[in-house]
Scaffold this motif. Structure first.
Motif, PDB file in Angstrom:
ATOM      1  N   ASP A   1     -45.645  25.692 -45.183  1.00 47.43           N
ATOM      2  CA  ASP A   1     -45.361  27.081 -44.811  1.00 47.43           C
ATOM      3  C   ASP A   1     -46.496  27.664 -43.974  1.00 47.43           C
ATOM      4  OD1 ASP A   1     -42.857  27.391 -46.007  1.00 47.43           O
ATOM      5  OD2 ASP A   1     -43.724  27.895 -47.948  1.00 47.43           O
TER       6      ASP A   1
ATOM      7  N   GLU B   1     -46.734  29.214 -39.813  1.00 42.89           N
ATOM      8  CA  GLU B   1     -47.114  30.580 -39.456  1.00 42.89           C
ATOM      9  C   GLU B   1     -48.318  30.598 -38.522  1.00 42.89           C
ATOM     10  OE1 GLU B   1     -47.674  32.425 -43.278  1.00 42.89           O
ATOM     11  OE2 GLU B   1     -45.616  33.183 -43.266  1.00 42.89           O
TER      12      GLU B   1
ATOM     13  N   THR C   1     -46.128  31.595 -51.149  1.00 42.41           N
ATOM     14  CA  THR C   1     -45.516  32.264 -50.001  1.00 42.41           C
ATOM     15  C   THR C   1     -44.558  33.351 -50.453  1.00 42.41           C
ATOM     16  OG1 THR C   1     -45.691  30.217 -48.728  1.00 42.41           O
ATOM     17  CG2 THR C   1     -44.171  31.889 -47.901  1.00 42.41           C
TER      18      THR C   1
ATOM     19  N   SER D   1     -41.437  33.639 -50.275  1.00 39.59           N
ATOM     20  CA  SER D   1     -40.325  33.975 -49.390  1.00 39.59           C
ATOM     21  C   SER D   1     -39.036  34.012 -50.192  1.00 39.59           C
ATOM     22  CB  SER D   1     -40.197  32.929 -48.278  1.00 39.59           C
ATOM     23  OG  SER D   1     -38.952  33.041 -47.615  1.00 39.59           O
TER      24      SER D   1
ATOM     25  N   TYR E   1     -42.238  37.861 -58.600  1.00 36.17           N
ATOM     26  CA  TYR E   1     -41.900  38.310 -57.242  1.00 36.17           C
ATOM     27  C   TYR E   1     -41.934  39.833 -57.194  1.00 36.17           C
ATOM     28  CZ  TYR E   1     -39.974  33.598 -57.602  1.00 36.17           C
ATOM     29  OH  TYR E   1     -39.807  32.265 -57.843  1.00 36.17           O
TER      30      TYR E   1
ATOM     31  N   LYS F   1     -42.129  38.508 -49.592  1.00 31.11           N
ATOM     32  CA  LYS F   1     -43.296  37.639 -49.446  1.00 31.11           C
ATOM     33  C   LYS F   1     -44.532  38.200 -50.156  1.00 31.11           C
ATOM     34  CE  LYS F   1     -41.833  35.211 -45.272  1.00 31.11           C
ATOM     35  NZ  LYS F   1     -42.210  34.692 -43.952  1.00 31.11           N
TER      36      LYS F   1
ATOM     37  N   THR G   1     -36.289  39.793 -52.573  1.00 28.77           N
ATOM     38  CA  THR G   1     -37.003  38.793 -53.372  1.00 28.77           C
ATOM     39  C   THR G   1     -35.977  37.866 -54.016  1.00 28.77           C
ATOM     40  OG1 THR G   1     -36.925  40.021 -55.461  1.00 28.77           O
ATOM     41  CG2 THR G   1     -38.763  40.515 -53.972  1.00 28.77           C
TER      42      THR G   1
END
Length: 296
Positions: free
Chosen positions: A30, A34, A110, A112, A145, A149, A210
């Protein structure tokens, strides 16, 4: 950009305490994307690949302690019986090369909403072991979460491991993508039956800010299975119950329109996956129940 390369876990925690903005790097599947696209330019990168314990796992009597850097390939090959939902999710991750490098700790770091591991972790009821120089704490997956992110880690904390209850019943995972491999999920759904507690847990990916559980759908199904005596009888779940469960799962979504899919499509697909995974897991449960009954 400075590069930190601790040789031990203690050195890593000390470096993270000294440089709270340092971005951990293990598989890098990941983070490097980026950086390569110039979406992120951290002041410090912290390479954790010299810390062997992060790639180890331990199977206990009730749960599996999964090191943060255990690659998806190892989960698929070694933990299919204990963590079937996560093993199925691991199969959908990118390509063999990335499955050999990436791990659950990176997905969690991360945070995500499209991370492939999240629905399975939510459905299984995992806990994240976070550590710093101040000590270690366990974070329930439902509290991990905190936003798009964003996660519950403090600036000086690193993920050391994930603790996941061993499956006591069938688990399933389903993912929709725009192609069969190397794809970010349009949406994903995980479901786990827990016969010991007679409960069902779910996990939804890429259909809300999330990763989330479909809690209303779970409550409805738990009540329907209990009141209808389904756990004892092992009878087929009625179409009306499956339909209502699917509709409630779809209602748990809060998706967006983006290049991969529309919000309307994501809601629809989650409902379809909820109904199908329920059918698959329940049929497996019924088969197991009949086998045990015959053996008795």
């Amino acid at each position: 950009m400075d590069f930190l390369r601790p040789a031990s876990w203690e050195e890593a925690l000390a470096a993270k305490a000294e440089h709270p903005t340092a971005v951990p790097l293990a598989g890098g599947t990941d983070v490097m994307v980026e950086i390569n696209f110039d979406h992120r330019r951290p002041e410090y990168l912290m390479d954790l690949n010299r810390i062997g314990e992060l790639t180890e796992w331990e199977v206990g009597s009730e749960s599996v302690r999964l090191g943060a850097s255990v690659p998806y390939t190892a989960i698929m090959e070694n933990l299919r019986a204990e963590l079937p939902g996560l093993a199925l999710a691991s199969h959908t991750v990118a390509s063999p090369q990335i499955r050999n490098r990436g791990g659950v700790g990176g997905n969690l770091g991360t945070a995500s909403p499209a991370g492939d591991a999240h629905p399975a972790l939510l459905a299984a009821g995992a806990e994240v072991e976070a550590a710093s120089v101040r000590g270690t704490r366990m974070i329930p997956i439902d509290e991990f979460y905190t936003g798009v992110k964003r996660n519950a880690l403090a600036p000086d904390e690193l993920i050391r491991a994930v603790h996941i209850k061993k499956a006591d019943g069938p688990q399933q995972y389903s993912k929709v993508g725009t192609r069969n491999a190397m794809v970010i999920a349009v949406c994903a759904f995980g479901l786990a039956l827990h016969p010991e507690t007679r409960t069902v847990r779910t996990g939804i990916g890429s259909a809300a800010p999330t990763p989330v559980r479909a809690k209303e759908a779970e409550d409805f199904l738990n009540a329907a299975l209990d009141e209808g005596g389904f756990w004892e009888s092992g009878k087929i779940i009625t179409p009306s119950v499956a339909k209502q469960f699917a509709e409630l799962a779809s209602g748990a979504c809060n998706p967006i329109d983006d290049v991969r899919g529309t919000a309307k499509y994501r809601r629809h697909a989650v409902g379809i996956m909820a109904r199908r995974t329920l059918s698959w897991t329940w049929e497996q449960y019924r088969g197991t129940a009949r086998t045990l009954e015959g053996a008795a």
